[in-house]
Design a protein around this motif. Structure first.
Motif, PDB file in Angstrom:
ATOM      1  N   ASN A 213      -1.206   6.969   0.763  1.00 20.05           N
ATOM      2  CA  ASN A 213      -2.522   6.599   0.270  1.00 20.05           C
ATOM      3  C   ASN A 213      -3.613   7.570   0.718  1.00 20.05           C
TER       4      ASN A 213
ATOM      5  N   THR B 216      -9.322  -4.101   6.649  1.00 18.63           N
ATOM      6  CA  THR B 216     -10.626  -4.272   5.999  1.00 18.63           C
ATOM      7  C   THR B 216     -10.430  -4.969   4.654  1.00 18.63           C
ATOM      8  N   PHE B 217     -11.459  -5.605   4.229  1.00 20.25           N
ATOM      9  CA  PHE B 217     -11.466  -6.259   2.936  1.00 20.25           C
ATOM     10  C   PHE B 217     -12.441  -5.519   2.032  1.00 20.25           C
ATOM     11  N   ALA B 218     -12.136  -5.536   0.740  1.00 19.86           N
ATOM     12  CA  ALA B 218     -13.125  -5.000  -0.196  1.00 19.86           C
ATOM     13  C   ALA B 218     -14.327  -5.927  -0.219  1.00 19.86           C
TER      14      ALA B 218
ATOM     15  N   ALA C 166      -6.077  10.137  -1.464  1.00 23.57           N
ATOM     16  CA  ALA C 166      -7.539  10.086  -1.364  1.00 23.57           C
ATOM     17  C   ALA C 166      -8.086  11.478  -1.067  1.00 23.57           C
TER      18      ALA C 166
ATOM     19  N   VAL D  68       0.848  -1.187   0.000  1.00 20.89           N
ATOM     20  CA  VAL D  68       0.000   0.000   0.000  1.00 20.89           C
ATOM     21  C   VAL D  68       0.882   1.234   0.000  1.00 20.89           C
TER      22      VAL D  68
ATOM     23  N   ARG E 233     -13.793   7.620  -0.203  1.00 25.07           N
ATOM     24  CA  ARG E 233     -14.409   6.881   0.895  1.00 25.07           C
ATOM     25  C   ARG E 233     -13.842   5.467   1.003  1.00 25.07           C
ATOM     26  N   PHE E 234     -13.560   4.847  -0.117  1.00 19.95           N
ATOM     27  CA  PHE E 234     -13.127   3.457  -0.073  1.00 19.95           C
ATOM     28  C   PHE E 234     -11.628   3.331  -0.250  1.00 19.95           C
ATOM     29  N   ARG E 235     -10.890   4.312   0.264  1.00 15.70           N
ATOM     30  CA  ARG E 235      -9.432   4.221   0.279  1.00 15.70           C
ATOM     31  C   ARG E 235      -9.023   3.071   1.191  1.00 15.70           C
ATOM     32  N   TYR E 236      -7.816   2.603   1.010  1.00 16.23           N
ATOM     33  CA  TYR E 236      -7.347   1.453   1.769  1.00 16.23           C
ATOM     34  C   TYR E 236      -7.424   1.726   3.269  1.00 16.23           C
ATOM     35  N   LYS E 237      -8.010   0.790   3.974  1.00 18.42           N
ATOM     36  CA  LYS E 237      -7.974   0.848   5.440  1.00 18.42           C
ATOM     37  C   LYS E 237      -7.450  -0.479   5.936  1.00 18.42           C
TER      38      LYS E 237
END
Lengths: 619, 351
Positions: free
Chosen positions: B42, B118-120, B46, B38, B111-115
């Motif tokens: 990141n 968590t999984f997509a 975003a 990552v 909103r759906f940046r890497y965290k």
């Protein structure tokens, strides 16, 4: 498969031996390796992009800073600079060559040529193209045509000056403009060689995709990249021959005194003998390629993006089948929309109605693709690499540039907007910048596979931000100029009273263009620096599923896989599958190894297969 | 000056890029990120995407209202009002998805940046959604098509009988305009008859040609349908009357036409735009050679009475170029002298 089985043991040494027996010339210049040919296309594409970009800067200096003294360009442009001013004829040559170079030599050969060659065999699991030799010829025909286009800048009468569409009679009669002399002859021959190159490449891509897919790689398991490149090749193979015919007839009119496109012409003090031809015939033939050409540029960029978005969002592409169907829809419809470029050409108005319907119909598949991309991002776990950022930029350009197509495709609106800056803005966003973003995304993403090293991500992002902002600053304002009636291909706007209100805007656009063009130096530096000094790349830097990342060597040799060609057990978008250990499952991983993450359907199929196998063994 | 700025600017950009590159590389080496795939920046990326879309759309809408007064004034033709109206509707229709989809795209990215951890969401397809976003744009486009074809068929329908007929011919690099004289009939022309003076290739064996005149400005009557017969002498040109939202190519060997009804006189438009110098202008929009950008012709719209007066006051082409009388067949010479106004009727009577 028996042949493959027999070859298992000796393969590794065999392939290494192959590599070593090549000398510099056979390895890098007259190579039949699809990867090397892909890189050759890329390097030539970059070369032409630099020239095309410099031409656009020249155009913008002329339009935005008309007072500037261009005497400093005299060492390069020679007699085309008169008293510090650009010659109006050469300005048209600049516009013409900028368009031709960017559309064909960069965004057709440089984009489709690079990535079709590089990716198709790697992503479908083939050792090379169906006909590597023809593939090599394809590049060398492109090279030949490049030489002719390049030479045409240096002939005394100048390069072609009729606009990239080179409509006759302007392009057919040397008396009409100096560029229609030798420059135009070189242009036609160069273009015909280019078509030969494209057809050789296209036939190869189609044959390869149909015949050389590895075991398990059904059409429905191909990455969308391959689908896009395949369908692009289909469009190119069907439409380029028509341009070939159009140019051949133009060549006859120019050189052998025929009258395909010429009729009732009085020029330079004499009436020409040509009778009965039709300039509108040329337009029909030309746009029969000309419009599909837009999709030849558009689809590969979208194909690359599909792969990149799914990989970096760690999420399967949304609506895989809808994506394929919408691309197929674009392929079919792209052949029946050409006359929307001719609403004001004097053709029968009824045709206008028909082509308005088909044109708005082709907007639907494009809309579907945008929705699918956004839904792919939604719920993802996105890693913003340079490639991913360029892909997001690309999607934004489909929206911003594509929507104005709905206006231009509406015949009554096109009456006012045709051949104005509104059109220039529209196609630069949706075709030019969009395809460049696709190319950049592709280069940043597959660079590790091409050269075994990583490009510098920080520079890549800087490049992205300047280019994204600059592109919008350049092309959004042009819509206003277009609606205000500024015609394209104008050397200056000083002759008309109604064109004196956007002088500062023109200056602004030029500044944005020059800054954006300069920002491409960052990319060039990053690209060439990283080839030799970039960070060493791991085998699968992005955690991607598709086959190209499964080669033993980071940069595979000729033949791609040293051992057996990998088998494929699943589609390429098993990202973040619930239950899986990692957030990606490469296509080569069998369903039996991933029981915990298989869907019910997949497990049932496994059980069924097992039963069948036991049954056959018992029998 | 500009070249110095250019060179300095380029050098500056290169220097900055190189400096940034060196710093970034240095940071990379110091940080030595673990095996994480990552990007370390990141969240910054975003956030920048979010900021970008806000600035972009804010800038867009600000400029939209800022630049609107610089656009063309209201359409000076009747059909142009319809196309303008359609343009406003279509623009309204596309600006909604333009704004919403750009927001949605960049917001989704943000909103759906890497965290970490968590999984997509594994969500490969939804046929219902696909159908919705196939059908809805389809319906919207269908409505736009219907509106478009409606206007298009009205614009391209056959010209009314009473239309004022004017011939326009494009050539490198000017326009020739030919009006019928008192007989209200335009004479024929042939490109083989053209020469340096007879730009139009006027056929002088056709008696209708004798009273035709070729002014240096186009005059049009307000409120009366006008039919433009459009010709090209050498290469393709395109008649563009931006204030009338009118464009039609001039094609050698293929006559084209466009009819329309002027709505405001030049005087009225001058008042409306508040510029006493205002003129309607005609331009060329099909690349036609080195002088493409200079094919200007002034268009004047008069009140019908003033228009008739203007017409009556124009000298015929033949009268302005009497040397061409010699080219007229013997038996038509006399009629030519009279129709062209070279000889007045009483003179003949006296003869």
């Amino acid at each position: 498969m028996s042949i493959a089985d027999i070859q298992i043991a000796p393969t590794p040494e065999h392939h290494q031996h192959d590599d070593h027996s090549l000398n510099f010339w056979t390895k890098y210049i007259f190579s039949t390796d699809h990867k090397v040919i892909g890189k050759q296309f890329l390097i030539m594409g970059i070369f032409w992009a630099i020239i095309g970009g410099l031409l656009s800067v020249l155009i913008r200096i002329q339009l935005g800073m008309p007072e500037s003294n261009l005497a400093w360009l005299e060492p390069i442009l020679g007699k085309w600079i008169v008293d510090g001013k650009l010659d109006p004829g050469f300005y048209l040559g600049t516009v013409t060559m900028h368009g031709t170079i960017m559309m064909f030599l960069v965004l057709t050969a440089g984009l489709s040529g690079t990535f079709s060659n590089f990716l198709i065999p790697l992503q479908i699991g083939a050792r090379d193209m169906a006909s590597p030799f023809m593939n090599m010829l394809s590049f060398w025909f492109y090279m030949l045509s490049s030489v002719l286009f390049f030479v045409s800048f240096f002939v005394e009468s100048g390069p072609a000056m009729g606009g990239w569409t080179v409509y006759p009679p302007l392009s057919a009669i040397p008396q009409a403009i100096s560029g229609s002399g030798l420059g135009m002859t070189l242009y036609i021959i160069g273009f015909i060689l280019f078509i030969v190159s494209t057809l050789m490449g296209g036939l190869n891509y189609i044959t390869t995709v149909i015949n050389l897919r590895t075991k398990g790689m059904s059409m429905a398991r191909m990455p969308l990249t391959v689908w896009a490149l395949f369908l692009t090749a289909v469009i190119a193979t069907l439409s380029f021959p028509v341009l070939f015919a159009a140019l051949l007839l133009l060549f006859f009119d120019r050189s052998f005194g025929t009258s395909f496109y010429l009729s009732e012409i009085y020029i330079a003090g004499e009436a020409l003998p040509n009778m009965g031809g039709s300039p509108v015939l040329y337009q029909h033939l030309f746009w029969f390629l000309g419009h599909p050409e837009v999709y030849i540029i558009f689809l590969p960029a979208l194909g690359l993006t599909s792969e990149i978005v799914a990989t970096h969002a760690r999420k399967p592409i949304f609506g895989y089948k809808a994506m394929i169907l919408s691309m197929a829809g674009i392929v079919v419809l792209s052949f029946v929309v050409w006359a929307h470029h001719m609403f004001t050409s004097g053709m029968n108005p009824f045709l206008g109605t028909a082509f308005m319907v088909t044109t708005l119909a082709i907007a639907i598949p494009s809309a579907i693709k945008v929705f699918n991309y956004i839904t792919t991002l939604w719920g993802g776990n996105i890693r913003f690499t340079a490639a991913m950022l360029f892909s997001i930029g690309l999607i934004s350009f489909i929206i911003s540039g594509g929507l104005t197509g709905i206006i231009l495709g509406n015949a009554p609106l096109d009456i006012h907007l045709h051949d104005t800056y509104f059109v220039v803005a529209h196609f630069h966003l949706v075709m030019g910048v969009l395809a460049f973003f696709g190319t950049f995304a592709g280069v940043y993403h597959w660079f590790p596979k091409m050269f075994g090293r990583m490009m510098h991500e920080g520079l890549g992002k800087l490049h992205f931000w300047i280019t994204l902002t600059g592109s919008y600053l350049m092309f959004i304002p042009m819509h206003y100029m277009g609606y205000a009636g500024y015609p394209r291909r104008y050397y200056s706007f000083t002759n008309f009273e109604y064109m004196n209100n956007f002088i500062d805007l023109n200056w602004f656009i030029s500044v944005a263009a020059i800054v954006t063009a300069s920002a491409q130096l960052i990319f060039l530096f990053n690209f060439f620096y990283s080839i030799w000094r970039g960070k060493k790349a791991p085998a699968n830097p992005w955690g991607s599923n598709s086959l190209e990342w499964t080669t033993e060597k980071v940069v595979p040799g000729h033949g791609n896989w040293e051992g057996d060609i990998p088998e494929v057990y699943r589609w390429p978008y098993d990202y973040s599958k619930p239950g899986a250990k990692e957030d990606f499952i490469p296509q080569t991983v069998s369903l039996t190894e991933t029981i915990e993450s298989n869907t019910d359907y997949e497990n049932q199929r496994l059980i069924q297969l097992k039963k069948e196998i036991t049954n056959t063994q018992n029998n | 000056m500009i070249q110095i700025i250019g060179i300095v600017g380029a050098a500056f950009v290169i220097a900055i890029a190189y400096a940034i590159f060196k710093v970034l590389r240095f940071v990379d080496i110091i940080k030595r990120p673990a095996k994480s795939e990552v990007p370390s920046d990141n969240n910054t990326s975003a956030l920048l995407l979010l900021i970008f879309v806000i600035l972009f759309l804010f800038g867009f809408w600000w400029y939209f209202f800022y630049a609107s007064p610089d656009l063309l004034p209201v359409s000076a033709s009747a059909h142009g009002e319809e196309t303008d109206q359609l343009f406003r509707i279509a623009m309204g229709v596309i600006l909604i998805p333009f704004t919403l989809l750009n927001i949605l795209l960049f917001y989704a990215a943000y909103r759906f940046r890497y965290k970490k951890g968590t999984f997509a969401r594994f969500y490969p397809h939804n046929n219902k959604l696909e159908v919705i976003w196939t059908v809805v744009p389809g319906l919207v486009f269908a409505v736009l098509i219907l509106m478009g074809t409606n206007v298009w068929s009205r614009i391209t329908t056959a010209p009314p009988e009473n239309a004022e007929v004017i011939n326009i011919m494009g050539y490198q690099f000017a326009w020739g305009v030919r009006y019928p004289g008192a007989d209200d009939t335009l004479g024929s022309h042939d490109y083989r008859l053209a020469d340096a003076v007879n730009q139009f290739g006027m056929d002088l064996s056709d008696p209708s040609s004798f009273d035709d005149f070729m002014p240096l400005e186009i005059h049009l009557p307000k409120g009366k349908p006008v039919l433009l017969n459009i010709f090209a002498k050498d290469v393709i040109h395109s008649v563009f009357l931006p204030h009338f939202r009118l464009k039609m190519d001039a094609v050698p060997g293929m006559p084209t036409r466009f009819w329309f009804t002027p709505k405001y006189t030049t005087e009225e438009m001058r008042e409306m735009v508040g510029n006493p110098e205002f003129n309607y202008e005609m331009a060329c929009t099909e690349i036609c050679g080195t002088g493409h950008f200079a094919m200007r012709m002034v268009v004047v719209v008069d009140e019908p009475e003033a228009y008739e007066e203007w017409k009556a006051s124009q000298l015929t082409w033949l009268k302005m170029n009497p040397e061409y009388l010699a080219k007229i067949p013997e038996n038509l010479q006399e009629i030519a002298r009279i129709k062209s106004g070279i000889e007045q009727l009483p003179a003949i009577v006296a003869k």
